[in-house]
Scaffold this motif. Sequence first.
Motif, short mmCIF file in Angstrom:
data_model
loop_
_atom_site.label_atom_id
_atom_site.label_comp_id
_atom_site.label_asym_id
_atom_site.label_seq_id
_atom_site.Cartn_x
_atom_site.Cartn_y
_atom_site.Cartn_z
N TRP A 55 0.91 -1.21 0.12
CA TRP A 55 0.03 0.01 0.13
C TRP A 55 0.82 1.34 0.10
O TRP A 55 0.72 2.36 -0.43
N ALA A 56 2.10 1.09 0.43
CA ALA A 56 3.08 2.17 0.47
C ALA A 56 4.06 2.22 -0.70
O ALA A 56 4.76 3.10 -0.94
N GLU A 57 3.87 1.14 -1.59
CA GLU A 57 4.93 1.04 -2.55
C GLU A 57 4.81 1.84 -3.97
O GLU A 57 3.75 2.15 -4.34
N GLU A 58 5.98 2.35 -4.19
CA GLU A 58 6.20 3.13 -5.48
C GLU A 58 6.66 2.05 -6.26
O GLU A 58 8.03 2.03 -6.49
N TYR A 59 5.80 1.33 -7.32
CA TYR A 59 6.52 0.00 -8.01
C TYR A 59 7.39 0.56 -9.12
O TYR A 59 8.65 -0.17 -9.22
N LEU A 60 6.92 1.34 -9.80
CA LEU A 60 7.70 1.67 -11.13
C LEU A 60 7.96 0.83 -12.07
O LEU A 60 8.97 0.54 -12.78
N SER A 61 6.80 -0.33 -11.90
CA SER A 61 6.70 -1.54 -12.96
C SER A 61 5.37 -1.65 -13.37
O SER A 61 4.39 -0.89 -12.86
N LEU A 62 5.19 -2.53 -13.95
CA LEU A 62 3.73 -2.96 -14.37
C LEU A 62 2.95 -3.75 -13.29
O LEU A 62 2.61 -4.88 -13.29
N ASP A 63 3.12 -3.20 -12.18
CA ASP A 63 2.42 -3.75 -10.90
C ASP A 63 1.33 -2.75 -10.47
O ASP A 63 1.97 -1.20 -10.35
N ILE A 64 0.47 -2.96 -9.71
CA ILE A 64 -0.54 -2.08 -9.12
C ILE A 64 -1.29 -2.67 -7.84
O ILE A 64 -1.36 -4.04 -8.09
#
Length: 430
Positions: A322-331
């Motif tokens: 919930w706090a993640e900045e994925y910077l990838s094709l993840d959500i």
Amino acid sequence: MDTEQLSTQRSAERDDVVTKATAAKKVAPILATLPTSTKNAVLFSAADALVERSETILAANAADIAAGRAAGMEAALIDRLALDRGRIEDMAGGLRQIAGLHDPVGEVLQGRTMDNGIQMRQVRVPLGVMGMVYEARPNVTVDAFGLALKSGNVALLRGSKSARHSNEALVAVLQDVVAKHGLPREVVQLLACETHESVQDLITARGLVDVVIPRGGARLIEAVVTGATVPTIETGTGNCHFYIDAQAELDSAIEMLLNGKTRRCSVCNATETALLDAALAPADKLRVVRALQDAGVRVHGDVDKLGAFGATDVVAATEADWAEEYLSLDIAVAEVDGVEGAIRHIARWSSGHTEAIASQDARALQRFAAAVDSAAVMLNASTAFTDGQQYGFGAEIGISTQKLHARGPMALPELTSTKWILQGSGQTRS
């Protein structure tokens, strides 16, 4: 590398920072009073030079990409690092756009005549020597140069080791251009990047450096903000949320969500969390999840809750998601209890960058806009619009998530301070 070699390298890097910062400080008064016409001429020339010397820049960039892949660099970082002719054209276009913007230096913000006849005015002035610490994005080198120059600041750049060849090639082009216009090459300088300690040397160079701006991941920003003795402007990470209200037009909402997530997943305005109103029909919630998955996005969430409306292939989320900045094709995808639930979730987990809502309910839009405390709030628009060029500012130095001096896309006015000028005719104070 043995201890003696490491010590020699550290000494050389420390000397490099001090030498270049000292030179920058000497150059700062020249830039502070540079006419707008000269600054614009340099910017246009720099834009042309970048395009003309594309082959050299791309060759340097290819060396960085090869080294990054050999070191196992993640695909998202490779994307940030990579240049092509289109991206070089974009960088050149950013410089041309900056040249066309209003020069903030010397702008009078307010003024009045005192009772004793002294005329007073508050005017914009450059910050001085602007240190930039940033990661694998060579375009930041050009953006920082352009915005610093137009706002009358000297650019002291500390890019990442992963982009060293690209940054060296870009700075060489820029220095050649300023020299052709009769300006010192020290208008823009690139610092050594072999060790992380050189960052510490820059951010503690009080008296030589006037401000430091970090741009990159959470660890970099935290290290700069907490370790600096030089004033800093915090550019935050982008854990951006997109809330789909029960009253949203669903096709449009899905299009905006996909745009925010998949347009370019490695940038800070990419959507990282989708919030679904629990009042949405189960079939509509499933449409959202499947649209993401069909676009190649991995969905993280509560497997049981999302499975209740038919979602499959969901990665079980931990609290960190919930706090993640994925910077990838993840959500990350979560259900929330209406607009108030979305506001509560964002208040707890947001990085303060950009939040968006899709709804046709005017009251929900108004409530979201008023209650969400982030640098940008999008009402029925993609999070991708938090961008200096989209705002009409030209290339940006970063997205500030702090609340002092600058917030949101930082462009020319945010790279200035002010001073008061009082003009009298011999008045003395009793």
